[in-house]
Design an enzyme around this catalytic site. Structure first.
Site, short mmCIF file in Angstrom:
data_model
loop_
_atom_site.label_atom_id
_atom_site.label_comp_id
_atom_site.label_asym_id
_atom_site.label_seq_id
_atom_site.Cartn_x
_atom_site.Cartn_y
_atom_site.Cartn_z
N ASP A 198 2.50 4.06 4.31
CA ASP A 198 3.13 2.74 4.17
C ASP A 198 3.03 2.37 2.69
O ASP A 198 2.31 3.03 1.91
CB ASP A 198 2.38 1.74 5.06
CG ASP A 198 3.01 0.35 5.07
OD1 ASP A 198 4.19 0.22 4.65
OD2 ASP A 198 2.33 -0.61 5.48
N HIS A 203 0.03 -5.06 12.79
CA HIS A 203 1.48 -5.05 13.01
C HIS A 203 1.73 -4.32 14.34
O HIS A 203 2.27 -3.21 14.38
CB HIS A 203 2.16 -4.33 11.85
CG HIS A 203 3.63 -4.58 11.74
ND1 HIS A 203 4.32 -5.42 12.58
CD2 HIS A 203 4.55 -4.10 10.85
CE1 HIS A 203 5.59 -5.45 12.23
NE2 HIS A 203 5.76 -4.65 11.19
N ARG A 249 5.36 -14.27 12.22
CA ARG A 249 4.92 -13.39 11.12
C ARG A 249 4.16 -14.29 10.16
O ARG A 249 4.75 -15.19 9.54
CB ARG A 249 6.11 -12.72 10.44
CG ARG A 249 5.71 -12.00 9.17
CD ARG A 249 6.78 -11.08 8.63
NE ARG A 249 6.81 -9.83 9.38
CZ ARG A 249 7.40 -8.71 8.97
NH1 ARG A 249 8.05 -8.69 7.81
NH2 ARG A 249 7.38 -7.62 9.70
N ARG A 304 12.36 -0.12 16.92
CA ARG A 304 11.82 -1.49 16.90
C ARG A 304 12.53 -2.33 17.96
O ARG A 304 11.90 -3.13 18.64
CB ARG A 304 12.00 -2.12 15.51
CG ARG A 304 11.19 -1.46 14.40
CD ARG A 304 9.69 -1.63 14.58
NE ARG A 304 9.31 -3.03 14.69
CZ ARG A 304 9.13 -3.86 13.65
NH1 ARG A 304 9.28 -3.42 12.43
NH2 ARG A 304 8.76 -5.12 13.87
N CYS A 308 6.91 2.79 8.28
CA CYS A 308 7.46 1.59 8.93
C CYS A 308 8.60 0.98 8.14
O CYS A 308 9.40 0.22 8.69
CB CYS A 308 6.36 0.57 9.16
SG CYS A 308 5.65 -0.09 7.63
N GLN A 332 5.17 -2.77 15.48
CA GLN A 332 5.54 -1.58 14.73
C GLN A 332 4.92 -0.32 15.33
O GLN A 332 5.58 0.72 15.46
CB GLN A 332 5.06 -1.73 13.27
CG GLN A 332 5.37 -0.56 12.40
CD GLN A 332 6.86 -0.44 12.09
OE1 GLN A 332 7.46 -1.39 11.63
NE2 GLN A 332 7.45 0.70 12.33
N1 CP Z 1 8.65 -2.60 9.27
C1 CP Z 1 8.86 -3.91 9.21
O1 CP Z 1 8.20 -4.71 9.87
O2 CP Z 1 9.90 -4.28 8.40
P1 CP Z 1 10.30 -5.75 7.98
O3 CP Z 1 9.26 -6.26 7.04
O4 CP Z 1 11.65 -5.58 7.33
O5 CP Z 1 10.37 -6.61 9.21
N1 NVA Z 2 2.04 -3.25 5.07
C1 NVA Z 2 3.33 -3.83 4.84
C2 NVA Z 2 4.19 -3.67 6.05
C3 NVA Z 2 5.58 -4.21 5.92
C4 NVA Z 2 6.38 -4.06 7.16
C5 NVA Z 2 3.18 -5.30 4.51
O1 NVA Z 2 2.36 -5.98 5.14
O2 NVA Z 2 3.86 -5.78 3.61
#
Ligand code: CP
Ligand code: NVA
Length: 312
Positions: A230, A139, A112, A297, A269, A142
């Site tokens: 989101d 992502h 990540r 997930r 998400c 997701q």
């Molecule tokens: N939706 C998602 O990726 O959540 P987290 O940021 O908690 O991993």
């Molecule tokens: N768009 C959000 C998604 C979190 C899972 C972010 O990048 O923070």
């Protein structure tokens, strides 16, 4: 692709629709096969037996962290989890070197990252599969969980209309990438200032995707089978006040849901900010599938991992 190139899972637009379909069907079958089992019991085929997944987090996470960990356990494998700040990466060790070192120690890496190019650089130097666990540009894990959730409740996504409302962010980008691959129509409503990535839109057109954009949320949602939003302020965004102001007309409330098809579902998400991008009545209402979505997930990522390992 060279035959010895690892199966990376980084950008949905680079992958074959048929592979995405294989992953989705495997996820549904695995979920069904273990219904009622304790969550720590491995699947019968142990497709990740003797395999270790490393996870690197440059940003916070709840769902991605726990679901990949639980997923590897259910596949019969192992995990090593680190926050990037605790690694030498956090003190400036080049990502290229980290990729080569970890490739000697584990069988796959989920990362990540703040900057998408870092995921790509990591994958370029890694000799094991690399999975994008969220970057500023996408992502993908997701979106497979989201599409799985839609299909569990409403059948195949092919030919259906999904509506994205709010910020044209990383999660929106992966929906754009998936639309031509899996044959769904995607209507996107964002303010002009937070529009989706133009390269993503152009590529979707090249790949014969049906993706539309508008500034009018009602236009995007009208007749849609699924409404998705989101957070308005993603991790790493610094323009909080500007975003809240521009995105306020894009809140998903019952009135907006009323524009969608009668049996439309709602996805998010998570983490959610109730009262901002979505009202309590929608996210906690009968059309919301968010808890199945979060659970999925695990199931979707098990199949992504199995695909990366060449087990499906
Ligand atoms: N939706 C998602 O990726 O959540 P987290 O940021 O908690 O991993
Ligand atoms: N768009 C959000 C998604 C979190 C899972 C972010 O990048 O923070």
């Amino acid at each position: 692709m060279k035959s010895d190139t690892p199966r990376h899972f980084i950008d949905l637009w680079r992958l074959d629709g048929s592979d995405l379909r294989v992953i989705l069907e495997d996820a549904k079958a695995r979920k069904a096969a273990r219904r009622g089992w304790p969550k720590g019991r491995p699947d019968e085929d142990h497709p990740a037996r003797d395999r270790t997944l490393a996870m690197i987090f440059e940003k916070n996470s709840t769902r991605t962290r726990y679901s990949f960990d639980a997923a590897m356990r259910q596949l019969g494998g192992h995990v090593i989890i680190s926050n990037a700040v605790d690694m030498q990466l956090g003190r400036g060790e080049p990502i290229e070197d980290t990729a080569r070192v970890l490739s000697r120690m584990v069988d796959a890496v989920m990362i990540r990252a703040n900057v998408h190019e870092d995921v790509e650089r990591f994958a370029h130097w890694a000799t094991v599969p690399v999975i994008n666990g969220l970057s500023d540009k996408g992502h993908p894990c997701q979106i497979l969980a989201d599409l799985m959730t839609f299909e569990e409740h409403r059948g195949s996504v092919r030919g259906r209309t999904l509506a994205w409302v709010g910020d044209g962010n990383n999660v929106c980008a992966s929906f754009i990438h998936a639309a031509p691959k899996l044959g769904f129509k995607l209507n996107i409503a964002t303010p002009a200032v937070f529009h989706p990535d133009l390269m993503d839109l152009a590529r979707a057109v090249e790949q014969q995707g049906q993706v539309t954009t508008t500034e009018d949320p009602r236009e995007a949602v009208r007749g849609a089978d699924c409404v998705i939003t989101d957070t308005w302020v993603s991790m790493g965004d610094t323009d909080h006040d500007e975003r809240i102001e521009a995105l306020e007309p894009y809140q998903v409330d019952e009135r907006l849901m009323g524009e969608a098809a009668k049996d439309a579902v709602f996805l998010h998400c998570l983490p959610a900010h109730r009262g901002e991008e979505v009202t309590d009545a929608v996210i906690d209402g009968p059309q919301s599938l968010i808890w199945d979505e979060a659970e999925n997930r695990i199931h979707a990522q098990k199949s992504i991992l199995a695909w990366c390992f060449g087990a499906i």
